[in-house]
Design an enzyme around this catalytic site. Structure first.
Site, PDB file in Angstrom:
ATOM      1  N   HIS A 146     131.311  63.852   3.298  1.00  0.00           N
ATOM      2  CA  HIS A 146     130.480  62.982   2.467  1.00  0.00           C
ATOM      3  C   HIS A 146     131.183  62.600   1.168  1.00  0.00           C
ATOM      4  CE1 HIS A 146     126.992  62.073  -0.213  1.00  0.00           C
ATOM      5  NE2 HIS A 146     126.445  61.602   0.890  1.00  0.00           N
ATOM      6  N   ASP A 170     130.121  65.881  -5.581  1.00  0.00           N
ATOM      7  CA  ASP A 170     129.767  65.755  -4.169  1.00  0.00           C
ATOM      8  C   ASP A 170     130.270  66.974  -3.387  1.00  0.00           C
ATOM      9  OD1 ASP A 170     129.360  64.434  -1.493  1.00  0.00           O
ATOM     10  OD2 ASP A 170     129.099  62.658  -2.740  1.00  0.00           O
ATOM     11  N   SER A 213     123.626  56.971  -0.440  1.00  0.00           N
ATOM     12  CA  SER A 213     124.895  57.612  -0.807  1.00  0.00           C
ATOM     13  C   SER A 213     126.048  56.629  -0.735  1.00  0.00           C
ATOM     14  CB  SER A 213     125.199  58.781   0.131  1.00  0.00           C
ATOM     15  OG  SER A 213     124.516  59.937  -0.242  1.00  0.00           O
TER      16      SER A 213
END
Length: 397
Positions: free
Chosen positions: A188, A157, A343
């Site tokens: 994120h 990520d 996600s």
């Protein structure tokens, strides 16, 4: 496996032998100019692979077609037998390289992005409670105290804020293929890692976390970078021992890529469970990678009322749903944030995989099937051809 070892030999002679294919992208907007991923045939040995790359370097230099600063062969990878490398060629040189019978295919490198798409504030997280109950509306998360202990989680990520209190010292940096900044400048990656294995917000609260940074602060990266990250994780897992328990989460995606799908398949074959976000384009997930890889566990996003989230991708490649709307988890700087997207759904599943590995001893190769077996048929009005299965940790089974 023969290679062109004498540069004076005509390239045309290779065309009469079975050779690779130069693939094209369905969405040219995602293509990175003059950047390619070269994948070798399965039976190419390491020595032949090295010889091929030397030959490709010489071909690139000899043809002098570097109109835009193309640099030739770059980083190479070997993921559980899948050999390949990144390269900067002009199209004519790429076609010549594809003519080598050792090459399986060449495809353009493309942009890949983190798949979160909505930010909401002041919304309590509900995902943990939902995955340990067979009904909506519960407010507690029930789980076995093993909680993923002894399992390694690879977050492929934007990085992880390893100093965040939600990780309790269990997180560390693994590799960074983007830049020299071992921080999560986007947030994120920290959020997804926290959802999977955070002490407060996570499913597998005792798992070890490893940051594999393949996306930058803007949330974007390249297919070649993603493959490099997968390659590193497979080698790291191997160095830890064959009897280890490993899960990987990839809350990212891009246009369909055979190279990314093949790499993801080989990650799973190496003994690492791989949870992948289905994508947030409200379209069939078979159009994107790595979501369309058959070997991975592809996750769509559900709402707090067990609906199919309006943004989630769908289709037969989806293995199950998991909470993905208004999910609160850790964020860089010590705080938290509420995000929505597939996600957020995928790391719930990665966390349950780690949880079941520790609790039941389920293998990486069987984890997705076991998770689907435990899942409840709870999703209402799932798109046609899409499963109605919703993640459940099996605590009361």
């Amino acid at each position: 496996m023969g290679f062109l070892k004498v540069l004076a030999t005509s390239l045309a002679t290779l065309a009469v032998v079975d050779a690779g294919t130069l693939l094209t992208a369905s969405n040219t907007d995602a293509v990175i100019p003059s950047s390619y991923i070269v994948v070798m045939n399965d039976d190419v040995s390491t020595a032949e692979f090295n010889t091929h790359r030397e030959w490709a370097t010489n071909v690139h230099a000899r043809l002098s077609r570097r109109k835009n600063g193309e640099t030739g062969p770059g980083k190479h990878f070997e993921i559980n037998g899948l050999k390949g490398y990144t390269a900067s060629f002009d199209e004519s040189t790429a076609k010549d390289i594809a003519n080598d019978p050792a090459v399986k295919y060449i495809e353009p490198d493309m942009i890949v992005n983190a798949t979160a798409n909505v930010v909401q504030s002041n919304v309590p997280s509900w995902g943990l409670a939902r995955i340990s109950s067979k009904r909506t509306g519960t407010t507690s998360y029930t789980y076995d105290s093993t909680a993923g202990e002894g399992v390694v989680f690879y977050g492929v990520d934007t990085g992880i804020d390893i100093s965040h209190s939600d990780f309790g010292g269990r997180a560390k940096w693994g590799t960074n293929v983007v830049d020299n900044d071992n921080t999560d400048g986007n947030g994120h990656g920290t959020h997804t890692a926290s959802t999977a294995a955070g002490s407060k917000y996570g499913v597998a609260k005792k798992a070890t976390l490893v940051a594999v940074k393949v996306l930058g602060a803007d949330g974007s990266g390249t297919n070649s970078g993603v493959i490099s990250g997968m390659d590193w994780a497979v080698k790291d897992a191997k160095s830890r021992g064959a009897n280890g328990k490993y899960v990987m989460n990839m809350s990212l995606g891009g246009e369909f890529s055979k190279a990314v799908n093949d790499a993801a398949a080989n990650v799973v074959k190496s003994g690492i469970f791989l949870s992948v976000a289905a994508g947030n384009e409200a379209e069939n997930a078979s159009n994107s990678s790595p979501a369309s890889a058959a070997e991975v566990c592809t996750i769509a996003a559900s709402t707090s009322t067990d609906g199919s989230a309006s943004f989630t991708n769908f289709g037969s490649v989806v293995d199950l749903y998991a909470p993905g709307q208004s999910i609160t988890a850790a964020y860089p700087g010590g705080g938290s944030k509420t995000l929505s997207g597939t996600s957020m759904a995928a790391p719930h599943v990665a966390g349950v995989a780690a949880y079941l590995m520790a609790l039941e001893g389920v293998s990486a190769g069987n984890a997705c099937a076991r998770i689907v077996q435990l899942a409840t048929s709870s999703i209402s009005r799932a798109p046609s051809g899409t499963t109605s299965k919703l993640l459940y940790n099996g605590i009361n089974v």
